[in-house]
Design a protein around this motif. Structure first.
Motif, short mmCIF file in Angstrom:
data_model
loop_
_atom_site.label_atom_id
_atom_site.label_comp_id
_atom_site.label_asym_id
_atom_site.label_seq_id
_atom_site.Cartn_x
_atom_site.Cartn_y
_atom_site.Cartn_z
N GLU A 187 0.62 -1.67 -0.25
CA GLU A 187 -0.05 0.30 0.11
C GLU A 187 0.70 1.46 -0.38
N THR A 188 1.75 1.75 0.62
CA THR A 188 2.78 2.51 1.18
C THR A 188 3.51 1.98 -0.18
N SER A 189 3.56 1.09 -1.26
CA SER A 189 4.54 1.85 -2.26
C SER A 189 3.74 1.81 -3.60
N GLN A 190 2.86 2.58 -3.52
CA GLN A 190 1.70 2.83 -4.35
C GLN A 190 1.58 4.29 -4.56
N GLY A 191 2.20 4.88 -6.25
CA GLY A 191 2.71 5.97 -7.09
C GLY A 191 4.08 6.11 -6.27
N THR A 192 5.54 5.08 -6.52
CA THR A 192 6.00 5.20 -5.76
C THR A 192 7.23 4.27 -7.10
N TYR A 193 8.04 3.97 -6.62
CA TYR A 193 9.17 3.17 -7.76
C TYR A 193 8.66 1.92 -8.32
N LEU A 194 8.25 1.25 -7.26
CA LEU A 194 7.84 -0.60 -7.52
C LEU A 194 6.28 -0.51 -7.68
N ASP A 195 5.73 0.79 -7.72
CA ASP A 195 4.28 1.10 -8.77
C ASP A 195 4.29 1.77 -10.35
N GLU A 196 6.03 2.29 -10.03
CA GLU A 196 5.53 2.77 -11.42
C GLU A 196 6.48 1.36 -12.64
N ALA A 197 6.62 0.62 -12.40
CA ALA A 197 6.60 -1.20 -13.06
C ALA A 197 6.57 -0.92 -14.23
N ALA A 198 6.53 -1.29 -15.40
CA ALA A 198 5.11 -1.72 -17.00
C ALA A 198 5.25 -3.17 -16.29
N SER A 199 5.95 -4.17 -15.69
CA SER A 199 5.75 -4.94 -15.71
C SER A 199 6.23 -5.71 -14.48
N SER A 200 5.37 -6.49 -13.85
CA SER A 200 6.08 -6.76 -12.34
C SER A 200 5.52 -7.76 -11.87
N ASP A 201 5.64 -8.98 -11.20
CA ASP A 201 4.92 -10.03 -10.75
C ASP A 201 5.95 -9.65 -9.73
N MET A 202 4.96 -10.79 -8.69
CA MET A 202 5.21 -11.66 -7.43
C MET A 202 5.06 -12.73 -7.26
N VAL A 203 6.52 -13.22 -6.55
CA VAL A 203 7.09 -14.34 -6.05
C VAL A 203 6.99 -15.18 -4.55
N PHE A 204 6.70 -16.44 -4.28
CA PHE A 204 7.18 -16.32 -3.01
C PHE A 204 7.67 -18.00 -3.12
N PRO A 205 9.39 -17.61 -2.62
CA PRO A 205 10.54 -18.25 -2.35
C PRO A 205 10.41 -19.37 -1.60
N GLU A 206 10.90 -20.71 -1.82
CA GLU A 206 10.71 -21.61 -0.51
C GLU A 206 12.14 -21.47 0.55
N TYR A 207 12.47 -21.02 1.60
CA TYR A 207 13.11 -20.26 2.03
C TYR A 207 13.26 -22.03 3.90
N PRO A 208 14.13 -22.26 4.19
CA PRO A 208 14.30 -23.34 5.78
C PRO A 208 13.28 -22.43 6.46
N ASP A 209 11.82 -22.74 6.94
CA ASP A 209 11.82 -22.19 8.37
C ASP A 209 11.60 -20.83 8.16
N VAL A 210 11.36 -19.82 6.86
CA VAL A 210 11.47 -18.78 7.20
C VAL A 210 10.53 -18.53 6.06
N GLY A 211 8.88 -17.25 6.23
CA GLY A 211 8.41 -16.94 5.52
C GLY A 211 9.43 -15.72 4.40
N ALA A 212 9.12 -15.75 3.05
CA ALA A 212 9.85 -14.81 2.25
C ALA A 212 8.80 -14.77 0.88
N VAL A 213 9.12 -13.60 0.50
CA VAL A 213 7.79 -12.73 -0.91
C VAL A 213 9.38 -12.27 -1.13
N ALA A 214 8.64 -11.81 -2.91
CA ALA A 214 10.12 -11.18 -3.96
C ALA A 214 9.48 -11.18 -4.62
N PHE A 215 9.60 -9.75 -4.55
CA PHE A 215 9.39 -8.48 -6.08
C PHE A 215 10.12 -8.58 -6.88
#
Length: 565
Positions: free
Chosen positions: A25-53
């Motif tokens: 929500e905070t990144s709206q209108g900022t650098y990340l929100d201006e991307a022409a194409s973007s994607d979100m992924v959830f890589p697997e890490y041992p006992d760790v929550g992970a999310v990537a853009f």
């Protein structure tokens, strides 16, 4: 063969980030929100929550195209793709962010833990192998200095001022085993807001590294680096707004009942050397001016703040001005500075403490101040080695004398107790080539055993910070410089009319700081303002290297004769 690594910067996210949704929500209108194409992924890490853009923006002109066109002429419209990725990892409740390419730009400033990288570095770096230190002056002049020693240097050899400088970046060497890394050679790390180092390109080992980083950040700061956490600039906008609101309430309050917000007058660092010449101050906060004789009065500043109705008291304070004058009518100006630089504030929020210094907010390290208070506690003896007579508020000079304040008291002490016990050397200077034409003031009184006695009175404890700095300059000069000792010996002989002489080979062995508080609060280590505590601790530790003892004594406000004898 060691695991492959890559040098990147790790950021730790602050408590302002509640979850990934809040981040997005905070990144709206900022650098990340201006991307022409973007994607979100959830890589697997041992006992760790992970999310990537990861994202790619449209082709953009190369950054050097415009200046090159000015200097060369028309050029083809060179373009390049702007892309990046950001990995967020939740490791046992600590949230870390690692940017790739332009990924670091997508982390909102208010979500960064701005003390993380430096906090890690001072707990992990070998104090004997510091490579880089970048610090900023607290004098308000915007000066920033950097020391770079590729081969490494002990932190104590860099010459940092614990009182007037804030360390913003530190780089040095860390043993790889301390980080769980499979390396044989020490690893270079650099800490500021983020932490830059070579990280393993293996998910399991990266998690191990981040857990080690969390463990190291929880350690007690080594003594060699404890001063770094004394004060750090507050950068978070939400925290700055909160501190300003708390200060606003205190400025408007009719009483000083708020124990979480303490105020005192201060002398701006670039005017400190002129403070002893000031006879009055002119306060301009808002449209009108007011004047106070002698030292700047806190109540006079607060009265002007409470009268503001067109804007907040904090804004009026920052827009205002205080002039230091050498006459009682406020006509001959010695120096001037913004009104907020004349005010020191200490604000406690939960377990944290924040300070207003030179108009800017800083956060203090609680453990550092605890160690500072322990260090200076022994200076306040139950039975002082010297006793000075009471300093009554109404003490007046001899008829025809233009002396005021401390000058009157020091003269009265000599007349009352005799020059053989306390020789008045106030407003006299010893001279050396190093200290210029004006020289330096060795002390206010020379004690019965040739102690250097410095005398100061004030309503707040903040003026004593300058006293400590003056005492340090004097003692170091007299200990280290033969010409300073010769000049001082001549000064003592002439001032005492030959009744006192320093022994051959004399060097200072003791400094006595005599203080009178113009209020009911007793003089203790905790009643000194935090930055005065730092200055006193720094003075004590520095003079201890020369074998010079320091003692603090209180001057009472009891009954004394109304005029000088």
């Amino acid at each position: 063969m060691p695991d492959p690594t890559h040098e990147l910067t790790i950021y730790r996210l602050s408590d302002a980030v509640t979850d990934v949704d809040a981040f997005l929500e905070t990144s709206q209108g900022t650098y990340l929100d201006e991307a022409a194409s973007s994607d979100m992924v959830f890589p697997e890490y041992p006992d760790v929550g992970a999310v990537a853009f990861h994202w790619q923006r449209g082709h953009v002109p190369v950054p050097w195209l415009k200046p090159a066109t000015h200097l060369i002429g028309e050029l083809p419209q060179y373009e390049t793709a702007d892309c990046g990725a950001l990995l967020l990892l939740d490791v046992n409740g600590e949230r870390y962010a690692i940017g790739f390419g332009g990924g670091w730009r997508s982390i909102p400033e208010q979500f960064k833990d701005h003390r993380f990288g430096l906090s890690f570095a001072i707990r992990a770096v070998d104090a004997e192998q510091v490579r880089t230190v970048v610090r900023r002056s607290m004098s308000g002049l915007g000066r920033q200095d950097a020391t770079h020693v590729p081969s490494g240097i002990p932190i104590g050899h860099i010459g940092l001022s614990e009182y007037t400088e804030i360390v913003g970046r530190l780089a040095g060497m860390v043993e790889p085993g301390d980080l769980g890394l499979d390396r044989t050679r020490a690893l270079r790390v650099e800490g500021s807001a983020g932490l830059r180092l070579r990280i393993p390109l293996d998910r399991d080992r990266l998690v191990v590294l981040l857990r080690r980083i969390s463990e190291i950040c929880a350690r007690t700061v080594p003594d060699d680096f404890a001063f770094v956490e004394a004060v750090a600039p507050v950068r978070d906008e939400w925290r700055l707004d909160d501190l300003d609101k708390r200060l606003e309430v205190r400025l408007r309050a009719a009483t000083d009942d708020d124990e979480d917000v303490r105020l005192a007058t201060a002398v701006p660092l670039d005017l400190a050397d002129l403070a002893h010449e000031a006879q009055s101050h002119v306060i301009k906060i808002g449209a009108a001016e007011s004047q106070c004789r002698g030292e700047l009065d806190l109540d006079a500043v607060l009265r002007r703040c409470r009268l503001q109705c067109r804007c907040t008291a904090v804004r009026a304070l920052r827009r205002g001005e205080v002039r230091m004058c050498e006459d009682e009518r406020g006509q001959r100006v010695l120096g001037r500075a913004a009104a907020d630089k004349w005010l020191a504030a200490s604000v406690r929020v939960g377990e944290s403490e924040y300070f207003l210094v030179e108009g800017a907010w800083y956060e203090g390290g609680a453990e550092f101040f605890a160690s500072v208070r322990r260090r200076i506690a022994g200076l306040f003896r139950p039975v002082p080695s010297l006793v000075l007579p009471p300093w009554r508020d109404g003490l007046k000079p001899l008829p025809g004398s233009k002396k005021r304040g401390e000058a009157v008291y020091n003269e009265w002490v000599q007349d009352s107790l005799g020059a053989d016990r306390f020789l008045n050397l106030d407003r006299t200077n010893a001279r050396t080539e190093f200290h210029g034409a004006q020289g330096f003031e060795p002390c206010d009184l020379l004690g019965p055993h040739d102690e250097l006695v410095h005398v100061k009175g004030g309503k707040g404890t903040e003026p004593f910070s300058h006293m400590f700095s003056q005492a340090l300059v004097s003692a170091e000069a007299l200990y280290l410089r033969a010409e300073a000792r010769a000049s001082f010996a001549d000064l003592v002989r002439k001032t005492s009319l030959g009744t006192r002489n320093l022994p051959d080979g004399w060097r200072p062995t003791k400094v006595v700081l005599a203080m009178k508080l113009n209020r009911q609060t007793p003089l203790t280590p905790t009643t000194l303002f935090p930055n005065a505590q730092i200055a006193l601790a720094h003075l004590t530790r520095t003079l201890a290297r020369y074998g010079i003892e320091v003692e603090v004594i209180a001057i009472s406000r009891g009954n004394a004769p109304a005029g000088a004898a």
